[in-house]
Design a protein around this motif. Sequence first.
Motif, PDB file in Angstrom:
ATOM      1  N   GLN A 151       0.819  -1.205   0.000  1.00  0.00           N
ATOM      2  CA  GLN A 151       0.000   0.000   0.000  1.00  0.00           C
ATOM      3  C   GLN A 151       0.856   1.260   0.000  1.00  0.00           C
ATOM      4  O   GLN A 151       0.538   2.249  -0.668  1.00  0.00           O
ATOM      5  CB  GLN A 151      -0.936  -0.001   1.201  1.00  0.00           C
ATOM      6  N   VAL A 152       1.954   1.237   0.753  1.00  0.00           N
ATOM      7  CA  VAL A 152       2.876   2.367   0.765  1.00  0.00           C
ATOM      8  C   VAL A 152       3.486   2.554  -0.620  1.00  0.00           C
ATOM      9  O   VAL A 152       3.586   3.675  -1.139  1.00  0.00           O
ATOM     10  CB  VAL A 152       3.984   2.158   1.825  1.00  0.00           C
ATOM     11  N   GLU A 153       3.885   1.442  -1.230  1.00  0.00           N
ATOM     12  CA  GLU A 153       4.493   1.514  -2.562  1.00  0.00           C
ATOM     13  C   GLU A 153       3.535   2.097  -3.595  1.00  0.00           C
ATOM     14  O   GLU A 153       3.943   2.842  -4.491  1.00  0.00           O
ATOM     15  CB  GLU A 153       4.959   0.112  -2.992  1.00  0.00           C
ATOM     16  N   GLY A 202       3.114   9.400  -6.527  1.00  0.00           N
ATOM     17  CA  GLY A 202       3.794  10.673  -6.399  1.00  0.00           C
ATOM     18  C   GLY A 202       4.080  11.150  -4.986  1.00  0.00           C
ATOM     19  O   GLY A 202       4.660  12.214  -4.795  1.00  0.00           O
ATOM     20  N   LYS A 203       3.666  10.389  -3.972  1.00  0.00           N
ATOM     21  CA  LYS A 203       3.906  10.806  -2.590  1.00  0.00           C
ATOM     22  C   LYS A 203       5.315  10.426  -2.145  1.00  0.00           C
ATOM     23  O   LYS A 203       5.894   9.444  -2.612  1.00  0.00           O
ATOM     24  CB  LYS A 203       2.885  10.173  -1.645  1.00  0.00           C
ATOM     25  N   LYS A 204       5.864  11.201  -1.226  1.00  0.00           N
ATOM     26  CA  LYS A 204       7.141  10.868  -0.611  1.00  0.00           C
ATOM     27  C   LYS A 204       6.933   9.670   0.309  1.00  0.00           C
ATOM     28  O   LYS A 204       5.834   9.484   0.848  1.00  0.00           O
ATOM     29  CB  LYS A 204       7.673  12.054   0.189  1.00  0.00           C
ATOM     30  N   PRO A 205       7.971   8.850   0.538  1.00  0.00           N
ATOM     31  CA  PRO A 205       7.820   7.682   1.421  1.00  0.00           C
ATOM     32  C   PRO A 205       7.265   8.044   2.807  1.00  0.00           C
ATOM     33  O   PRO A 205       6.395   7.352   3.322  1.00  0.00           O
ATOM     34  CB  PRO A 205       9.253   7.139   1.515  1.00  0.00           C
ATOM     35  N   SER A 206       7.762   9.142   3.378  1.00  0.00           N
ATOM     36  CA  SER A 206       7.297   9.532   4.711  1.00  0.00           C
ATOM     37  C   SER A 206       5.813   9.884   4.705  1.00  0.00           C
ATOM     38  O   SER A 206       5.072   9.553   5.633  1.00  0.00           O
ATOM     39  CB  SER A 206       8.114  10.711   5.238  1.00  0.00           C
ATOM     40  N   GLU A 207       5.370  10.560   3.629  1.00  0.00           N
ATOM     41  CA  GLU A 207       3.958  10.925   3.509  1.00  0.00           C
ATOM     42  C   GLU A 207       3.092   9.690   3.312  1.00  0.00           C
ATOM     43  O   GLU A 207       2.000   9.580   3.882  1.00  0.00           O
ATOM     44  CB  GLU A 207       3.766  11.878   2.322  1.00  0.00           C
ATOM     45  N   ILE A 228      -0.939   5.714   5.273  1.00  0.00           N
ATOM     46  CA  ILE A 228      -1.358   4.325   5.486  1.00  0.00           C
ATOM     47  C   ILE A 228      -1.563   4.047   6.973  1.00  0.00           C
ATOM     48  O   ILE A 228      -2.497   3.344   7.362  1.00  0.00           O
ATOM     49  CB  ILE A 228      -0.329   3.346   4.887  1.00  0.00           C
ATOM     50  N   ALA A 229      -0.702   4.623   7.817  1.00  0.00           N
ATOM     51  CA  ALA A 229      -0.865   4.445   9.266  1.00  0.00           C
ATOM     52  C   ALA A 229      -2.193   5.020   9.731  1.00  0.00           C
ATOM     53  O   ALA A 229      -2.921   4.401  10.514  1.00  0.00           O
ATOM     54  CB  ALA A 229       0.298   5.112  10.001  1.00  0.00           C
ATOM     55  N   LYS A 258       2.766   4.938  13.171  1.00  0.00           N
ATOM     56  CA  LYS A 258       3.599   5.117  11.980  1.00  0.00           C
ATOM     57  C   LYS A 258       4.799   4.170  12.000  1.00  0.00           C
ATOM     58  O   LYS A 258       5.235   3.697  10.947  1.00  0.00           O
ATOM     59  CB  LYS A 258       4.081   6.572  11.895  1.00  0.00           C
ATOM     60  N   GLN A 259       5.321   3.884  13.202  1.00  0.00           N
ATOM     61  CA  GLN A 259       6.484   3.009  13.308  1.00  0.00           C
ATOM     62  C   GLN A 259       6.178   1.604  12.800  1.00  0.00           C
ATOM     63  O   GLN A 259       7.034   0.940  12.209  1.00  0.00           O
ATOM     64  CB  GLN A 259       6.965   2.941  14.765  1.00  0.00           C
ATOM     65  N   VAL A 260       4.933   1.154  13.017  1.00  0.00           N
ATOM     66  CA  VAL A 260       4.536  -0.168  12.544  1.00  0.00           C
ATOM     67  C   VAL A 260       4.601  -0.233  11.024  1.00  0.00           C
ATOM     68  O   VAL A 260       5.147  -1.170  10.429  1.00  0.00           O
ATOM     69  CB  VAL A 260       3.105  -0.510  13.027  1.00  0.00           C
ATOM     70  N   VAL A 261       4.027   0.787  10.374  1.00  0.00           N
ATOM     71  CA  VAL A 261       4.030   0.827   8.915  1.00  0.00           C
ATOM     72  C   VAL A 261       5.454   1.016   8.393  1.00  0.00           C
ATOM     73  O   VAL A 261       5.859   0.391   7.395  1.00  0.00           O
ATOM     74  CB  VAL A 261       3.120   1.964   8.400  1.00  0.00           C
ATOM     75  N   TYR A 262       6.223   1.860   9.061  1.00  0.00           N
ATOM     76  CA  TYR A 262       7.623   2.093   8.673  1.00  0.00           C
ATOM     77  C   TYR A 262       8.407   0.788   8.689  1.00  0.00           C
ATOM     78  O   TYR A 262       9.153   0.467   7.757  1.00  0.00           O
ATOM     79  CB  TYR A 262       8.247   3.106   9.634  1.00  0.00           C
ATOM     80  N   ASN A 263       8.222   0.023   9.767  1.00  0.00           N
ATOM     81  CA  ASN A 263       8.949  -1.247   9.891  1.00  0.00           C
ATOM     82  C   ASN A 263       8.559  -2.228   8.794  1.00  0.00           C
ATOM     83  O   ASN A 263       9.404  -2.947   8.253  1.00  0.00           O
ATOM     84  CB  ASN A 263       8.696  -1.869  11.266  1.00  0.00           C
TER      85      ASN A 263
END
Length: 292
Positions: free
Chosen positions: A251-253, A259-264, A269-270, A277-282
Amino acid sequence: MQVQMSFKGEPSGILYLVPTPIGNLEDMTFRSIQILKEVQFIASEDTRNTQKLLNHFEISTPQKSFHEHNYRERIPQMIERLEKGESIAQVSDAGMPSISDPGHELVSACIEAGIKVVSLPGPTAGLTALIASGLMPQPHYFHGFLPRKKKEQQAALESLKNQAATLIFYESPFRIHKTIQMMSTVFGSERQAVICRELTKIHEEYLRGTLQELAAYLAEQPIKGECCLMVAGASEIEEVAEVDAGSLKEQVEELIKAGKKPSEAIKEIAKRHQLKKQVVYNQYHEIETIGE
């Protein structure tokens, strides 16, 4: 089964539930002022306090006291007058009637007697503070005041420990520090929380942080004014296998491709799944956490 057509059918007495400002008098609505002028009398939690409001808006309607110490004798009197076709406005000292204030018993008695009950929209501290708190507004759970005795308060908090919704409490400035300390013990010191004091007034203030940070702040800087305390819900379920619509990484990909930045993308998604956010980041970076 009962159907109430509030403004249709034969003319009859109506119980109006009229909210009053929680600080700023400009929050009084035109409709509330008009209803207070039209009814036969106003049932007030504290007639002296309400008289200041009536004087400000040049309302001359008479009042009758209606509070936790006299509601049993007052309700039959009010029902009798409502059944004769008179209308009554019920107000509390601030905010919505029945929300941590008198009123529910009168509403129940009117419904049982077949008398129309009409609620007017207006100020309410819990939701007003919640939407500016930064915590998730949906779902939320309004609790109001906690028990004052330590053991009873702890038991009440234990029952809310695993509640996923954002929790809303009212608290006195004289007890807020001890309440925060108890919450830190029961909920965990890292739970996010927000204190809003003096809502709608000139000294309105929001204190945002973890329960541990708020406890430390209050130890050094006691606060004044009535407080609304909001606490984040219990930690989100972090088992991503239960997340529908594909894995979190996928979903992040998809958002990054759009066009979104990875952090955005991670943040969105979080929020979508009400996860940290840490869960999705991991998951996106395929980082294993301790215990997995």
